[in-house]
Design a protein around this motif. Structure first.
Motif, short mmCIF file in Angstrom:
data_model
loop_
_atom_site.label_atom_id
_atom_site.label_comp_id
_atom_site.label_asym_id
_atom_site.label_seq_id
_atom_site.Cartn_x
_atom_site.Cartn_y
_atom_site.Cartn_z
N CYS A 88 0.83 -1.22 0.00
CA CYS A 88 0.00 0.00 0.00
C CYS A 88 0.86 1.26 0.00
N ARG A 89 1.89 1.26 0.82
CA ARG A 89 2.71 2.49 0.90
C ARG A 89 3.47 2.70 -0.40
N LEU A 90 3.87 1.61 -1.05
CA LEU A 90 4.59 1.77 -2.32
C LEU A 90 3.62 2.26 -3.42
N GLU A 91 2.42 1.69 -3.47
CA GLU A 91 1.42 2.16 -4.45
C GLU A 91 1.15 3.65 -4.27
N ALA A 92 1.16 4.10 -3.01
CA ALA A 92 0.93 5.51 -2.72
C ALA A 92 2.21 6.33 -2.85
N SER A 93 3.32 5.67 -3.18
CA SER A 93 4.65 6.30 -3.32
C SER A 93 5.15 6.96 -2.04
N TYR A 94 4.81 6.37 -0.90
CA TYR A 94 5.38 6.83 0.36
C TYR A 94 6.72 6.13 0.54
N LEU A 95 7.68 6.85 1.11
CA LEU A 95 9.03 6.30 1.26
C LEU A 95 9.14 5.44 2.52
N LEU A 96 10.04 4.49 2.46
CA LEU A 96 10.32 3.65 3.64
C LEU A 96 11.77 3.87 4.06
N TYR A 97 11.95 4.26 5.32
CA TYR A 97 13.31 4.48 5.82
C TYR A 97 14.09 3.17 5.81
N GLY A 98 15.34 3.24 5.38
CA GLY A 98 16.16 2.03 5.30
C GLY A 98 16.11 1.42 3.90
N GLN A 99 15.09 1.78 3.13
CA GLN A 99 14.97 1.32 1.74
C GLN A 99 15.20 2.49 0.79
N ASP A 100 14.28 3.47 0.87
CA ASP A 100 14.30 4.57 -0.08
C ASP A 100 15.13 5.75 0.41
N MET A 101 15.44 5.74 1.69
CA MET A 101 16.29 6.82 2.25
C MET A 101 17.01 6.28 3.46
N ASP A 102 18.14 6.92 3.75
CA ASP A 102 18.90 6.60 4.96
C ASP A 102 19.89 7.75 5.17
N GLU A 103 20.91 7.53 6.00
CA GLU A 103 21.81 8.66 6.30
C GLU A 103 22.68 9.04 5.10
N SER A 104 22.72 8.19 4.06
CA SER A 104 23.52 8.53 2.88
C SER A 104 22.72 9.31 1.85
N THR A 105 21.45 9.58 2.15
CA THR A 105 20.64 10.38 1.22
C THR A 105 20.16 11.65 1.92
N ASN A 106 19.93 12.70 1.16
CA ASN A 106 19.39 13.94 1.75
C ASN A 106 17.96 14.14 1.27
N PRO A 107 17.22 15.00 1.96
CA PRO A 107 15.79 15.16 1.63
C PRO A 107 15.53 15.60 0.20
N PHE A 108 16.45 16.39 -0.39
CA PHE A 108 16.21 16.88 -1.76
C PHE A 108 16.25 15.75 -2.77
N GLU A 109 17.11 14.78 -2.53
CA GLU A 109 17.25 13.67 -3.48
C GLU A 109 16.01 12.77 -3.51
N VAL A 110 15.36 12.64 -2.37
CA VAL A 110 14.25 11.68 -2.31
C VAL A 110 12.88 12.35 -2.40
N GLY A 111 12.88 13.62 -2.83
CA GLY A 111 11.59 14.29 -3.06
C GLY A 111 10.95 14.84 -1.80
N LEU A 112 11.78 15.07 -0.77
CA LEU A 112 11.22 15.59 0.48
C LEU A 112 11.61 17.04 0.74
N SER A 113 11.91 17.79 -0.34
CA SER A 113 12.27 19.20 -0.12
C SER A 113 11.10 19.96 0.52
N TRP A 114 9.88 19.45 0.33
CA TRP A 114 8.72 20.13 0.93
C TRP A 114 8.72 20.08 2.46
#
Lengths: 363, 124
Positions: free
Chosen positions: A230-256
């Motif tokens: 469900c979360r993937l269909e809704a394109s919600y991110l999962l910590y540890g998969q789509d983001m972690d300490e090696s990514t910043n918010p701008f890269e993963v679409g969280l600039s908002w």
């Protein structure tokens, strides 16, 4: 392995249990896809008690939370919650979380299960210059998500607050089975729904009631498998998969969720990183039904441009879908390839989200 | 004569004369969860007992299907290309995966009968 207060209930319901982030959790009760359909058409009841709850209390609660997170907590009214991330000094994402503003002097931070200890230490360490007290109440707190287009109709039968009056990302204290619950219109499925926070001791009774009222509208308990689909269909991110300490918010679409008009940990790094964003998280639809797993290489015209961060088969869309962190040269509509073991599979970049459910947009 | 046997890698094998029909067991299907894709073998392919001949992807994981016997693939269940969920619905019936011509009947003695397979699953 940790067990939630609802462990016995899951066993009694015949759940297939799995180890997840140090917790024994239900993966599914009947079938992942049936449970996804219940969420999309009626209601799914999820035990999410493995999530962590960290309470910040004291005169400087608002200033302190605002210093920890990238989003602006000072502008959030009491009785509302906010989605945000916490970054480290280098701008890497420590965790993504929801912060509830209980009052000007009390906030509850709901953090990811795998990060509870890390976050608690992080928050405590940074609290030294503020007049606040920080407590990890994860063990004494249970959280149940009640998600789907029929969630309000079903939940209204057993809870004593007017649910229609609770806007998106707002919450109220209420009673259910005589027990105190915090009811918020939040969730992680793309559907309208509620999350109920309660004392661990009242969780089992409340769970039984929620499963029963869900059943009355053809809903059912749903496990982590359905939650992930469900979360993937809704394109919600999962910590540890789509983001972690090696990514910043701008890269993963969280600039908002990054507000530069205030001070916070990581601000300086993020000001610099904002000017040189080289990767972005995109949504892919794959040809065929095979599932792109995390780490699979993504290619454009034969050249490696990134990797898959999450993938699954969407029963709602009847397609294999994925999120991928790719070079910023990749654009919507591009034809890419995903390297499966032994074979490349065609994929197209599509707009997020894959699926838009009944989730409310208005506050 | 018809008989049904099982492997320790969770395939079922229905033997009728020289032909064996193969699928994954109901137990294996339950462990895998919702199946979304089946990679079928090629008809005519010669396989040895223990070779990987097909693979099944579920929401949870990908799993290999092994040849229970040596021989030649004679037919595959093409319905699985569009209806992989047949494996969840009827693993030991409509969800069969392939048929093969048995090359060496002496290998049959390595397979488990229903009771032995049940015990094997319970031990795990």
């Amino acid at each position: 392995m940790n067990r939630t207060p609802l462990y016995e209930r899951h066993i009694a319901l015949g759940a297939k249990m799995v180890d997840f982030a140090g917790w024994t959790m239900p993966l599914y009760y009947s079938s992942i896809f049936e449970e996804v359909m219940a969420v999309r058409k009626s209601v799914g009841v999820f035990d999410v008690s493995h999530m962590g709850e960290i309470v910040v209390e004291g005169q400087e609660t608002v200033d302190f939370v605002n210093f920890l997170v990238t989003n602006d907590f000072s502008s959030v009214p009491e009785g509302k919650a906010m989605y945000t991330v916490m970054c480290n000094e280098a701008g890497g994402i420590v965790d993504d979380l929801v912060v509830y503003k209980i009052s000007r002097e009390k906030a509850i931070m709901v953090v990811n299960a795998a990060n509870i200890e890390k976050d608690y230490e992080w928050i405590k360490t940074h609290s030294k210059n503020f007049n606040v007290e920080v407590r990890n109440v994860s063990d004494e707190t249970a959280l149940v998500a009640f998600q789907g287009p029929k969630s309000q109709e079903a939940l209204q039968r057993v809870v004593n607050v007017d649910l229609e009056g609770i806007g998106y990302y707002s919450f109220q204290w209420g009673r259910l089975d005589g027990e105190s619950v915090l009811v918020s219109r939040t969730g992680y499925t793309g559907e309208d729904g509620f999350e109920l926070m309660m004392n661990a001791e009242s969780a089992a009774r409340i769970w039984d009631t929620l499963v029963e009222i869900a059943g009355a509208v053809d809903g059912k308990p749903a496990g982590l498998g359905a939650r992930d689909v469900c979360r993937l269909e809704a394109s919600y991110l999962l910590y540890g998969q789509d983001m972690d300490e090696s990514t910043n918010p701008f890269e993963v679409g969280l600039s908002w969720v990054v507000k530069m008009n205030k001070d916070f940990v990581g601000k300086e790094a993020l000001l610099e990183l904002k000017e040189k964003v080289e990767r972005k998280l995109v949504a892919l639809e794959l040809s065929g039904r095979r599932i792109a797993r995390k780490g699979y290489i993504v290619l454009k015209e034969g050249k490696e441009v990134g990797t898959i961060t999450s993938g699954n088969f969407s029963p709602t869309l009847g397609k294999s879908i994925a999120l991928a962190l790719v070079s910023r040269c990749v654009k919507t509509g591009d034809r890419l390839e995903v390297a499966f073991p032994g074979k490349n599979v065609e994929a197209h970049v599509v707009k997020k989200p894959f699926y838009r459910g009944s989730v409310r947009r208005e506050a | 004569m018809r008989m049904k046997k099982y492997t320790r890698t969770h395939e079922w094998v229905e033997i009728e004369g020289k032909v064996a029909t193969v699928g994954i067991t109901n137990h294996a299907q339950e462990e895998l969860g919702d199946v979304v894709y089946v990679d079928l073998p090629e008809v005519g392919k010669e396989v040895k007992k223990g070779d990987v001949v097909a693979s099944i992807e579920s929401v949870k994981a990908a799993a290999d299907v092994y040849a229970p016997l040596s021989g030649k693939i004679t037919e595959v269940n093409e319905r699985l290309e569009t209806e992989p969920e047949l494996i969840n619905k009827d693993a030991e019936g409509e969800g069969w995966i392939f048929k093969m011509e048995i090359a060496d009947e002496s290998e049959l003695s390595d397979l488990l009968d229903e009771q032995a397979y049940k015990e094997f699953c319970e031990q795990k």
